[in-house]
Structure formats: structure tokens, C-alpha cells
Enzyme design. Structure first.
Site, PDB file in Angstrom:
ATOM      1  N   SER A  28      -7.515   9.298  -8.233  1.00 16.18           N
ATOM      2  CA  SER A  28      -7.246  10.602  -7.240  1.00 16.18           C
ATOM      3  C   SER A  28      -8.495  11.554  -7.314  1.00 16.18           C
ATOM      4  O   SER A  28      -8.539  12.443  -6.482  1.00 16.18           O
ATOM      5  CB  SER A  28      -6.114  11.270  -7.319  1.00 16.18           C
ATOM      6  OG  SER A  28      -5.012  10.286  -7.145  1.00 16.18           O
TER       7      SER A  28
ATOM      8  N   TRP B 108      -9.114  -2.084  -9.667  1.00 14.58           N
ATOM      9  CA  TRP B 108      -8.109  -2.284  -8.375  1.00 14.58           C
ATOM     10  C   TRP B 108      -9.074  -2.463  -7.150  1.00 14.58           C
ATOM     11  O   TRP B 108      -8.662  -2.050  -6.082  1.00 14.58           O
ATOM     12  CB  TRP B 108      -7.157  -1.238  -8.416  1.00 14.58           C
ATOM     13  CG  TRP B 108      -6.230  -0.954  -9.662  1.00 14.58           C
ATOM     14  CD1 TRP B 108      -6.583   0.096 -10.332  1.00 14.58           C
ATOM     15  CD2 TRP B 108      -5.637  -1.708 -10.106  1.00 14.58           C
ATOM     16  NE1 TRP B 108      -5.821   0.018 -11.530  1.00 14.58           N
ATOM     17  CE2 TRP B 108      -5.271  -1.064 -11.605  1.00 14.58           C
ATOM     18  CE3 TRP B 108      -5.087  -2.999 -10.090  1.00 14.58           C
ATOM     19  CZ2 TRP B 108      -4.325  -1.851 -12.483  1.00 14.58           C
ATOM     20  CZ3 TRP B 108      -4.238  -3.579 -10.805  1.00 14.58           C
ATOM     21  CH2 TRP B 108      -3.711  -2.912 -12.129  1.00 14.58           C
TER      22      TRP B 108
ATOM     23  N   ARG C  37      -6.991   4.266   5.753  1.00 13.79           N
ATOM     24  CA  ARG C  37      -5.582   5.063   5.812  1.00 13.79           C
ATOM     25  C   ARG C  37      -4.904   4.914   7.181  1.00 13.79           C
ATOM     26  O   ARG C  37      -3.743   4.760   7.335  1.00 13.79           O
ATOM     27  CB  ARG C  37      -5.864   6.614   5.189  1.00 13.79           C
ATOM     28  CG  ARG C  37      -6.124   6.607   4.120  1.00 13.79           C
ATOM     29  CD  ARG C  37      -6.648   8.275   3.567  1.00 13.79           C
ATOM     30  NE  ARG C  37      -6.688   8.387   1.940  1.00 13.79           N
ATOM     31  CZ  ARG C  37      -7.572   9.328   1.537  1.00 13.79           C
ATOM     32  NH1 ARG C  37      -8.045  10.134   2.462  1.00 13.79           N
ATOM     33  NH2 ARG C  37      -7.645   9.306   0.244  1.00 13.79           N
TER      34      ARG C  37
ATOM     35  N   GLU D 188      -5.159   4.503  -1.490  1.00 14.89           N
ATOM     36  CA  GLU D 188      -5.540   5.257  -0.436  1.00 14.89           C
ATOM     37  C   GLU D 188      -5.301   6.532  -0.280  1.00 14.89           C
ATOM     38  O   GLU D 188      -5.119   7.135   0.688  1.00 14.89           O
ATOM     39  CB  GLU D 188      -5.574   4.439   0.945  1.00 14.89           C
ATOM     40  CG  GLU D 188      -5.869   2.838   0.936  1.00 14.89           C
ATOM     41  CD  GLU D 188      -7.331   2.775   0.845  1.00 14.89           C
ATOM     42  OE1 GLU D 188      -8.039   3.724   0.665  1.00 14.89           O
ATOM     43  OE2 GLU D 188      -7.789   1.295   0.770  1.00 14.89           O
TER      44      GLU D 188
ATOM     45  N   THR E  76      -2.349   8.710  -2.927  1.00 21.72           N
ATOM     46  CA  THR E  76      -1.334   8.910  -3.538  1.00 21.72           C
ATOM     47  C   THR E  76      -0.085   9.954  -2.516  1.00 21.72           C
ATOM     48  O   THR E  76      -0.651  10.685  -1.872  1.00 21.72           O
ATOM     49  CB  THR E  76      -0.861   9.531  -5.103  1.00 21.72           C
ATOM     50  OG1 THR E  76      -1.268  10.732  -5.135  1.00 21.72           O
ATOM     51  CG2 THR E  76      -1.665   8.465  -5.932  1.00 21.72           C
TER      52      THR E  76
END
Length: 395
Positions: free
Chosen positions: A146, A170, A254, A374, A376
């Protein structure tokens, strides 16, 4: 005038807001997925491996789905709503398949299309649009998700070259990618965070696949390791500096999730609805019990609201008026409600809800990842909070 029969999965008549072309795009994607992916995806999820992923990517490219909302360079140049509808259908099949498409188009291809040189675009975008070349996007790190501004991956100048050292975590498509868009800190003297186009056959680049996932199992997820990766001067995006570059790409991705998450929700709800009609308990269908109908009605209501929000944001994107804060609003609401729809649908199926004979547990597990990637829930909440108050509360 005889009223049109009510579609139980479109109670609000949202289809009336779509053009014939938009419905045709949706139908084409659905037909392809029903033939090419639906019969196999539960097995892929169970095995944690997608058969012939390169062949599938090329078929998605032939359908025009890779970078479909981008203009030129072999891209389809379709609308944001068209792209959103495609994401919804892709994720109604599996979040991993939607991730393959959105990472290729909204992260890797968009980054090159928006920030790359003409040479970058000419070299990579036509191949990526057809699926002949697969891309990935390296931003998240093992210790920094983040907070990308704190990334540890470094880029240093060595003569005219750049040398990259660090790791990313990831990363969808990582171990099958032909090109990686990698973000690294080049130091204040070179503009801080910079983006690089990295052919994955470059010496020092490796992408070990991440195993033992219980979510997004029908998706390739990898670590990226950059050990003295030497690149020519022209590998860097020439103009963008700081977080503006990666955040612009994340906003694109997003937007696809705003739509895509609803696909998983729709699939789960429709499965639960059909199951409740067919399954008998205490001498009558589950659908005949008030508590079951309350669950179905509540889920349908949240799905309708999410669809209306997604369509509204899509129309704004096509009009050029969509703001990143509005994308956060959509991602925050739609993924949160979608995962709750999947969980509630699972309760209607009872023990059958945990079986891969039905798609619900697969969607539910997948959305546990979509909930946090993308951005939290917490980060999008603070984006919305800052938009409402003018106060930045991230730190």
C-alpha cells in the site's frame, strides 16, 4: 401493450441502458468463455494451473480483448463501457481470467501506451494486442504494498545504461511474461520513481512462480527478481516521474475491477437462486422460505446498485470526466458487496457451496484477493475520506 417478462437477474432493467453494440460485445465475450473456459476452469483452479495459457491469451487477443480500450497499435479502441462489460463477463467465469486480461491491457499495455516512447509502443503493443507477447507490471514489493513510495527496488546509472536491483511480489503473469513494466527508485537526481520497459530475457531477470495459493489459482502469480539487470538508456519512460505513472495505471486496472467483481457476484447469486428453486427441504423448495427470499432479495439489490454505479462510472470515463477518487468509490463498494454476495450465496448452497461442482466457493476465494489488490478497502476508504474532508489520513 404486453410488458416484457421480468428477468430475475436484471430486476431493474439495466439492460435497457445499454446500446445494441454494448450488448453484442457482452454476448461475444460470454459465448467465447462458455466454450473455451467454463468447462475447464474449475479443474484449472483445483490444479492451480491453466492449460495452454499462451494459447488462451492469443485467443483472447484474436477476440480483441487485450488492450481493447486503447487506440492504435493493433488495439481495438473500444469504449470504457465495452471494456467494463467484458471484465464483468470474464470475472463471471473466473477472477484469474479477468486478471490475465486486465494486467495485460490496463497495466502493462496502458503503461507503455500512456508513458512509453514511440519505439516502446511500436515494438510491444501490436504483439501484446494479439497475445503473442505477454506483459506484467512490477510495482508491489515483499515489504511495500500500500506504500509504493517506500519501494526498495533501485535504478542507478552506469554510463549510458540503467542497472536495476530489487524484487517485486504478487505479480500476475510474471513467469510467463515477455516484457515487464518495472517501477524503481532512481534517486532524487534522476527523478525519483521511474518506469522501465524490461524484456524478460534480459540477464539478471527472473520470475519464480508463487505456489500454494488458495485464491486466484487459475492465474499465474510470480515474484520478480532483478539482480543487476542492465538496460539501455532508452528503456526508461522518458517523461513521467514519481508515483503519477504507476498510480495512473492502477486507476485503469481498478476501473476494470469495479465491473469485474460484479461478474463473480452475479454468477454466485444466479447459482444460489437456481439451487434454491431445485433444492427441497422440509417438503418444499428452499426458495419458498422467507429467509431464503430475503437473502436473494438483499443480494439482488446490492448487485443492481453495483451495476448502476459501474455503468455510471463507465459513462463518465467515456466522457473524459472520471476522477481517480470516483474509481476508488466504485472499487470500495463493488468488491465489498460482491464478496458478501458470494459468501451469502454459499450459505444457501449449504455444504454443496464448498464444492467446485459449483462456482461459488471459487469466486469467494478469488475475491479475497481482489478485495485487497489494486488498493485495499482501507486505502480506498481513506481516498474517499480525503475527497470528502480535504484531510489526508494515510500516515
Amino acid at each position: 401493450m404486453t410488458p416484457t417478462p421480468l428477468d430475475p437477474m436484471d430486476l431493474a432493467g439495466i439492460d435497457d441502458l445499454l446500446s445494441d453494440e454494448e450488448k453484442a460485445v457482452r454476448g461475444t465475450v460470454r459465448t467465447f468463455l462458455d466454450r473455451r473456459v467454463e468447462p475447464f476452469v474449475a479443474d484449472w483452479f483445483e490444479r492451480g494451473e491453466v492449460d495452454d495459457v499462451r494459447g488462451l491469451t492469443q485467443e483472447l487477443g484474436a477476440l480483441g480483448l487485450l488492450g481493447m480500450h486503447l487506440e492504435g497499435y493493433g488495439c481495438a479502441g473500444m469504449s470504457a463501457v465495452d471494456y467494463g462489460l467484458a471484465c464483468l463477463e470474464l470475472e463471471a467465469t473466473d477472477s484469474g481470467i479477468r486478471s490475465l486480461v486486465s494486467v495485460q491491457g490496463s497495466l502493462a499495455m496502458f503503461a507503455i501506451h500512456r508513458w512509453g516512447t514511440e519505439e516502446h509502443k511500436q515494438r510491444w503493443l501490436p504483439l501484446m494486442a494479439t497475445g503473442e507477447a505477454i506483459g506484467c507490471f512490477g510495482l508491489t514489493e515483499p515489504d511495500h504494498g500500500s506504500d509504493p513510495a517506500s519501494m526498495r527496488t533501485r535504478a542507478r546509472r552506469d554510463g549510458d545504461d540503467w542497472v536495476l536491483d530489487g524484487s517485486k511480489m504478487w505479480i500476475t503473469n510474471g513467469s510467463i511474461a515477455d516484457v515487464a513494466v518495472v517501477w524503481a527508485n532512481a534517486g532524487e537526481e534522476h527523478g525519483g520513481i521511474r518506469g522501465f520497459v524490461v524484456p524478460t530475457d534480459t540477464a539478471g531477470f527472473s520470475a519464480p512462480e508463487i505456489k500454494h495459493k488458495l485464491s486466484l489459482r487459475a492465474s499465474v502469480t510470480s515474484e520478480l527478481v532483478l539482480d543487476g539487470v542492465r538496460l539501455p538508456a532508452e528503456a526508461v519512460f522518458p517523461e513521467v516521474r514519481g508515483l503519477k505513472g504507476p498510480l495512473s495505471c492502477l486507476s485503469e486496472a481498478r476501473y476494470g475491477i469495479v465491473w469485474g467483481s460484479l461478474g463473480a457476484a452475479r454468477s454466485s447469486l444466479d447459482t444460489a437462486r437456481r439451487y434454491s428453486i431445485e433444492r427441497e427441504q422440509f417438503g418444499r423448495p428452499l426458495a419458498g422460505f422467507q429467509l431464503t427470499q430475503q437473502k436473494l432479495a438483499d443480494m439482488a439489490l446490492e448487485l443492481v446498485k453495483g451495476q448502476l454505479l459501474a455503468l455510471h462510472l463507465g459513462r463518465r470515463k467515456d466522457a473524459g470526466t472520471l476522477r481517480p477518487e470516483q474509481v476508488s468509490l466504485g472499487k470500495l463498494n463493488n468488491i465489498r458487496e460482491a464478496i458478501e454476495i458470494c459468501r451469502t450465496s454459499r450459505t444457501i448452497l449449504g455444504a454443496n457451496g464448498i464444492s467446485l461442482e459449483y462456482p461459488v466457493i471459487r469466486h469467494m476465494n478469488n475475491l479475497e484477493s481482489v478485495l485487497t489488490y489494486e488498493g485495499t478497502v482501507e486505502m480506498h476508504t481513506l481516498v474517499v475520506g480525503q475527497a470528502m474532508t480535504g484531510q489526508q489520513a494515510f500516515r
